[in-house]
Design an enzyme around this catalytic site. Structure first.
Site, PDB file in Angstrom:
ATOM      1  N   SER A 229       0.809  -1.144   0.021  1.00  0.00           N
ATOM      2  CA  SER A 229      -0.074   0.037   0.100  1.00  0.00           C
ATOM      3  C   SER A 229       0.876   1.476  -0.036  1.00  0.00           C
ATOM      4  CB  SER A 229      -1.037   0.125   1.032  1.00  0.00           C
ATOM      5  OG  SER A 229      -0.361  -0.481   2.241  1.00  0.00           O
TER       6      SER A 229
ATOM      7  N   HIS B  69      -3.462  -2.966  -5.777  1.00  0.00           N
ATOM      8  CA  HIS B  69      -3.591  -2.443  -4.260  1.00  0.00           C
ATOM      9  C   HIS B  69      -5.093  -2.617  -4.101  1.00  0.00           C
ATOM     10  CE1 HIS B  69      -4.119   0.831  -1.097  1.00  0.00           C
ATOM     11  NE2 HIS B  69      -3.553  -0.380  -0.571  1.00  0.00           N
TER      12      HIS B  69
ATOM     13  N   GLU C 173      -6.786  -0.244  -6.907  1.00  0.00           N
ATOM     14  CA  GLU C 173      -5.565   0.938  -7.530  1.00  0.00           C
ATOM     15  C   GLU C 173      -4.709  -0.194  -8.366  1.00  0.00           C
ATOM     16  OE1 GLU C 173      -4.877   4.746  -4.940  1.00  0.00           O
ATOM     17  OE2 GLU C 173      -3.932   3.086  -4.311  1.00  0.00           O
TER      18      GLU C 173
ATOM     19  N   ASN D 147      -4.177   6.149  -0.162  1.00  0.00           N
ATOM     20  CA  ASN D 147      -3.453   6.589   1.083  1.00  0.00           C
ATOM     21  C   ASN D 147      -2.757   7.697   1.005  1.00  0.00           C
ATOM     22  OD1 ASN D 147      -4.598   4.219   2.136  1.00  0.00           O
ATOM     23  ND2 ASN D 147      -2.797   2.819   1.647  1.00  0.00           N
TER      24      ASN D 147
END
Ligand code: 3H9
Length: 645
Positions: free
Chosen positions: A401, A422, A434, A472
């Site tokens: 991540s 991800h 992702e 993130n």
């Protein structure tokens, strides 16, 4: 010509051919009206079949026409002409009949469907309600409660359920076109136009359920309008109910929420496209390997199993493999309980699953997804092992991540086959994927990621390599801003309340308590050790963790968790106030508006930076990520749409 009229003896066949999904654009509406007019002049015709070319029946009004001046003929008029036609019309449905497409079928005298077809009125998901008689005709065919579910949730039903409800008259056996012709030759007694029938009487559960659905929709306008339209359909004469529905539909079409939701509809489809992949074929994909069977790896394995892949999960020891198997089987058992799997498909799904402790078990995998501990050394070692054990054209993906995938890719001889995938936790539930694009990745690996997303029913967004990628990275930015607000005078539950009022399903701090505070703590410690701590670092989350407050699992985190409730905790208030005092900050109160302004400004600024750096291809990708990863209210269109809107 997108509508063709042919005849076979006493049967007429009207075929709609308007790729990709036979949407009811102006030309189709005009074609249907023209066909209805011609057929009224053909007394030899005893029945009319309306069907579609291509992969699906009509998927609704043409969403690309929304926002433009409406062009006649209007759909309600076309449907009245079909409903009142001299010869009965029969809708022959395959694929999906959605929105205006189902409304077309409802205006027909009979409906037959391929057993794999799905039928629905998803207008609410676009901030609308059915605008061509759907709310008025549907409760004249099915129970008021069933109509309520379909219209207010927007969820489609399958053909079997549709038949049980009374929405369709027959399920096709064999070829749909042939079945339709034989149905037309042996028509049941004519039940008359749907609008001429009385609506079903709602039972006692109708109103409580309607109110519950309105409450659940919170800030979104269309579900309430849908309930109102349905109430009118159940209580007023049909012509008055139709007029009500139309007025509400037209008002909603100009509502910013429907513009926002159309924006999201197209943004979600665009986010998973990359110019360099035009013309690249989707690679063969049936066999998936997963490395690491923790929560994430097990979720990924289950997601793949549930969509028909063969999955081999690699763990380090037999004990770990057994624990991973238990996790995956737990998810599959849950899918069985919820009716996602039947006992038969459950058994077949389990039969496609294996665990292993030797990398050579992945020799046949087309794609291997690594989901091990977030540590560069560990990941590089895994990739080197995969490089040796997997077939030479297998794509190797990392679910990291935030680690640098370029560095991971350098652990294999051919970095072109390394891509980032991800997932978000729980991986079998969350819609977003992702696809991270390392510098040396090849088209085949990227196309594999896109193919996987499609097969898993996930929304793909391509992201460049940076710390945290898109989701993130934005989360880190607004979490830091929220922590600064804590120091400056806000309290966690005030920030959470402002976010929930804005439309998030849950506030940031409540969400952290649910996930556990220790993972982010470990990451912060690692960053501190690497000397990557910002000057304005806020210590409050660390102080909580040091006090043993790790979230819901320890009964205390940002909140006090008691009897299933998250309660504001004076101890946390004291801890925060002490930290403000230590830093010499005078605390001031924040209104909900001020809190949301600061959160939104931070998200928008970080989102813009991500676009400017080329990490995301377009601003609407930020909207797609925020909506699908963090529950940013869909009906707002996402942070970037709000900013530009
Ligand atoms: C309505 O009907 C209002 C009426 O009540 C009142 C009227 C008065 N229009 O999703 P995909 C395009 S509101 C225009 O990737 P899939 C889509 O953009 C409407 N275009 O494929 C894409 O184009 P491109 C209610 C549409 O197989 C391509 O088709 N209907 C429309 O995964 C393929 O789409 C809905 O809300 C449209 N209506 O899924 C249904 N629909 O390739 C919305 C699709 O250029 N549609 N496109 O990017 C869907 O749910 C899915 O597209 C569907 C196919 C299930 C049909």
């Amino acid at each position: 010509m997108s509508v063709q009229l042919t005849t076979e003896g006493r049967i007429a066949i009207v075929t709609i051919d308007n790729p990709p999904v036979n949407a009811l654009g102006q030309e189709v509406r005009a074609g249907l009206l023209d066909a209805a007019g011609q057929l009224d002049q053909m007394p030899e015709i005893a029945a009319v079949i309306v069907k579609c070319a291509g992969r699906s029946f009509v998927a609704g009004a043409d969403i690309r026409e929304f926002g433009k001046p409406p062009q006649p003929p209007h759909l309600p008029d076309v449907l009245l002409a079909i409903e009142n036609a001299r010869a009965p019309w029969i809708a022959a449905i395959h694929g999906t009949a959605l929105g205006g497409g189902l409304e077309l079928a409802l205006a027909c005298r009979f409906r037959i469907a391929d057993p794999r077809a799905r039928l629905g009125l998803p207008e609410v998901t676009l901030g609308l309600i059915p605008g061509a008689g759907g709310t008025v005709r549907l409760p004249r065919l099915v129970a008021a409660e069933d109509a309520l579910e379909m219209i207010v949730t927007g969820k489609p039903v399958n053909a079997t359920r549709a038949q049980a409800m009374g929405l369709i008259d027959a399920l096709a056996e064999g070829d749909l076109s042939e079945f339709a012709k034989s149905f037309a030759q042996n028509l049941p007694d004519d039940p008359g136009p749907v609008l001429g029938r009385a609506p079903k009487t709602p039972g006692p559960e109708f109103e409580p359920r309607a109110e519950a659905l309105i409450r659940r929709a919170r800030g979104q306008n269309s579900p309430r309008a849908a309930v109102d339209a349905l109430r009118a359909a159940l209580s007023l004469p049909a012509d008055q109910a139709l007029a009500r529905e139309r007025a509400k539909f037209l008002a909603l079409r100009d509502d910013p929420q429907s513009k926002a939701l159309s924006h999201v509809f197209f943004a979600e489809r665009q986010a998973g496209r990359l110019d360099r992949l035009k013309g690249v074929d989707a690679p063969e994909l049936s066999d998936v390997g997963v490395v690491g069977g923790g929560t994430m790896g097990a979720g990924i394995a289950a997601a793949c199993l549930l969509r028909g892949f063969t999955v081999t999960l690699l763990e380090q020891t037999h004990e770990a493999a057994k624990a991973a198997r238990d996790r995956v089987e737990g998810i599959l058992a849950d899918s069985l309980t919820r009716g996602v799997l039947t006992p038969r498909s459950h058994a077949a799904t389990l039969a496609r699953f294996a665990t292993a402790t030797e990398a050579r078990a992945l020799a046949r995998a087309d794609l291997v997804i690594e989901a091990v501990f977030e540590d560069m050394g560990v990941k590089r070692e895994v990739f080197a092992r995969l490089d040796a054990a997997c077939k030479s054209d297998a794509v190797l993906a990392s679910n990291t991540s935030y680690l640098d995938i370029n560095e991971i890719a350098r652990a294999v001889a051919d970095p072109a086959r390394v891509v980032g995938l991800h997932f978000f936790s729980p991986a079998h539930v969350m819609k977003l994927l992702e696809i991270v694009v390392p510098d040396q990745v090849g088209d085949r690996a990227l196309a594999m990621g896109a193919a996987l997303a499609k097969r898993l029913g996930k929304i793909a967004v391509f992201a460049g390599v940076c710390d945290g990628f898109i989701a993130n990275r934005i989360m880190s930015a607004y979490r830091a801003e929220c922590e600064r607000m804590l120091e400056a005078g806000a309290l966690p539950w005030e920030i959470d309340a402002a976010m929930v009022e804005f439309g998030f399903p849950m506030g940031l701090f409540r969400m952290q308590d649910l996930a556990g505070l220790d993972i982010a703590w470990a990451m912060r410690k690692r960053r501190a050790a690497e000397g990557r701590q910002p000057a304005d670092y806020v210590r409050i989350p660390d102080l909580l963790c040091e006090a043993g407050r790790l979230g819901q699992k320890t009964g205390r985190g940002w909140y006090l968790h008691q009897d299933g409730k998250a309660l504001p905790d004076p101890e946390v208030t004291a801890l925060i106030e002490a930290e403000s005092a230590r830093k010499g900050i005078t605390r001031t109160r924040f209104s909900a508006d001020q809190i949301m302004n600061r959160i939104l400004t931070t998200i928008q600024a970080e989102g813009q930076a991500i676009v400017d750096e080329g990490i995301a291809a377009r601003a609407s990708d930020i909207d797609v990520v925020m909506i699908n990863a963090f529950g940013f209210p869909r009906w707002s269109g996402g942070p970037m749409h709000l900013h530009d809107g």
